[in-house]
Design an enzyme around this catalytic site. Sequence first.
Site, PDB file in Angstrom:
ATOM      1  CB  CYS A  71      -0.933   0.037   1.213  1.00 33.01           C
ATOM      2  SG  CYS A  71      -1.756  -1.509   1.553  1.00 33.01           S
ATOM      3  CE  LYS A 119      -5.167   1.482   2.557  1.00 27.66           C
ATOM      4  NZ  LYS A 119      -5.172   0.045   2.652  1.00 27.66           N
ATOM      5  CG  HIS A 242      13.684 -17.828  -5.590  1.00 22.49           C
ATOM      6  ND1 HIS A 242      13.822 -16.893  -4.570  1.00 22.49           N
ATOM      7  CD2 HIS A 242      14.708 -17.577  -6.453  1.00 22.49           C
ATOM      8  CE1 HIS A 242      14.883 -16.131  -4.819  1.00 22.49           C
ATOM      9  NE2 HIS A 242      15.437 -16.522  -5.951  1.00 22.49           N
ATOM     10  CG  ASP A 304      -2.723   0.034  -3.253  1.00 22.18           C
ATOM     11  OD1 ASP A 304      -3.463  -0.848  -3.724  1.00 22.18           O
ATOM     12  OD2 ASP A 304      -2.714   0.343  -2.042  1.00 22.18           O
ATOM     13  CG  HIS A 305      -1.218  -3.913  -3.540  1.00 22.83           C
ATOM     14  ND1 HIS A 305      -2.205  -4.835  -3.272  1.00 22.83           N
ATOM     15  CD2 HIS A 305      -1.212  -3.045  -2.488  1.00 22.83           C
ATOM     16  CE1 HIS A 305      -2.760  -4.549  -2.107  1.00 22.83           C
ATOM     17  NE2 HIS A 305      -2.183  -3.464  -1.608  1.00 22.83           N
TER      18      HIS A 305
END
Length: 522
Positions: A71, A119, A242, A304-305
């Site tokens: 965020c 937000k 990984h 934002d993502h």
Amino acid sequence: GEEANPHLSTPSFQGAGEGNEVSPQPPLLQSKLDGRLTFYPGNQTVDLPFINFMKRYGTVFLNAYTNSPICCPSRAAMWSGLFTHLTESWNNFKGLDPDHVTWMDLMEKHGYRTQKFGKLDYTSGHHSVSNRVEAWTRDVEFLLRQEGRPMVNLTGDKTRVRVMEVDWRNTDKAVNWIKEEAVNLTQPFVLYLGLNLPHPYPSPYAGENFGSSTFLTSPYWLEKVTYEAIKIPKWSSLAEMHPVDYYSSYTKNCTGEFTKQEVRNIRAFYYAMCAETDAMLGEVISALEDTGLLKKTIIIFTADHGELAMEHRQFYKMSMYEGSSHVPLLVMGPGIREQQQVPHVVSLVDIYPTMLDIARIPAPRNLSGYSLMPMLRGKAEDEGSPVGSRPSWVMSEFHGCNVNASTYMLRTGKWKYIAYSDGRSVLPQLFDLSEDPDELTNVAMKFPIIVHSLDKMLRSIVNYPKVSSSVQEYNKRQFLSWKQSLGQNYSNVIANLRWHQDWLKEPKKYENAIDKWLSQSK
């Protein structure tokens, strides 16, 4: 709580572009939606009428990325137009300097009426002490579950439309502002609405400050999801993962057994939460239509993502995999080309120069991004060459919790290159997104020349070993200062953070691991 209206009259934007006396005014909506849902085949899994409406009357970017998949650092990049290593927004508590000049500040200075709802989180996020300590101690040699196990929760019945009430209240505020204020303005306006959805909800069973691992929706929204179209992601075995992915999966409490039905449900509930988000976008579009402002207003929808929703044995974000780092970016309005799909890679730092370009305000020098307006006006046909001075790559980086090394991603053409830490102590990853869109095969060992070339390109953008080292020093300093502030209480407080279910089995072992980490000098 009425149903959002998907039957809008269709506006025409012809003639509403450059010749208009009123500068186009951009409302910007930001959520947490996986960008791949905005184009085929992702959009077959869930009904998103207003995202589809924006595609029909505007432009969709097929390869838009966050500059940091969490965020606060992501928002800091979007509001400043600067990469994360320049803002030094390393985690959800360290954002932009509160007096940093954002694009909205500049627009206000140049005569725009500005309004923000919902937000913001770009100077600091409202997150727990646990999150903070988890970010600072990620270099410590231990492995502790930090999140609640991801789960679903159905609430209400088929009449329950407003599940995420805070977001709906903020959407109502934005709608009322459009209908009562914006409609009467003589000056142009810019409106920002930040939504929390489709972010998972807090899970009270998971301990201090809960964490957010509950995918919550109502039957009303779940009906918008086509269960048969939900793809169950393939997982590598734990042994083949990984090392950084394994750390992420473990701290996110995802290394246990999950049935296909559990995974399918988590994904379905996430898509239902996206449908609810889409309806909020619809309320804003409808308000602009009702007031006659739609044909002279530019609308930008982004996030934002994204959300992994059990891809790569993870939920949440904090990863460079597509589900987490690939964001939606749709733009419609006067002068914006309709039904256009732009393949060029772009990222959130491009929002700053784009907003200024719309308002015809000169952009400050040294921004990390480039205006999207040339592409939005339809100059993106030639996929082979970058538009103007725009580079052919985008960059994202991550320095926060749930990942035990600073991470840097370079996306250019079909390649996604991910480097870690100092570039030596953790092996890199390379994915060919044209052959392997699900990013299941790391081909870094197979293509050493490409790895060398992409690493050289990345180092020309950011001296990443140096940045990683300064983040490590920052984490130690912050942790030490927090530890000292607790005095005698330290052992009790640290043992009862979100990781308490693992920590309390061997508290001394974990405290010793921290002491060892603190005593190691560079």
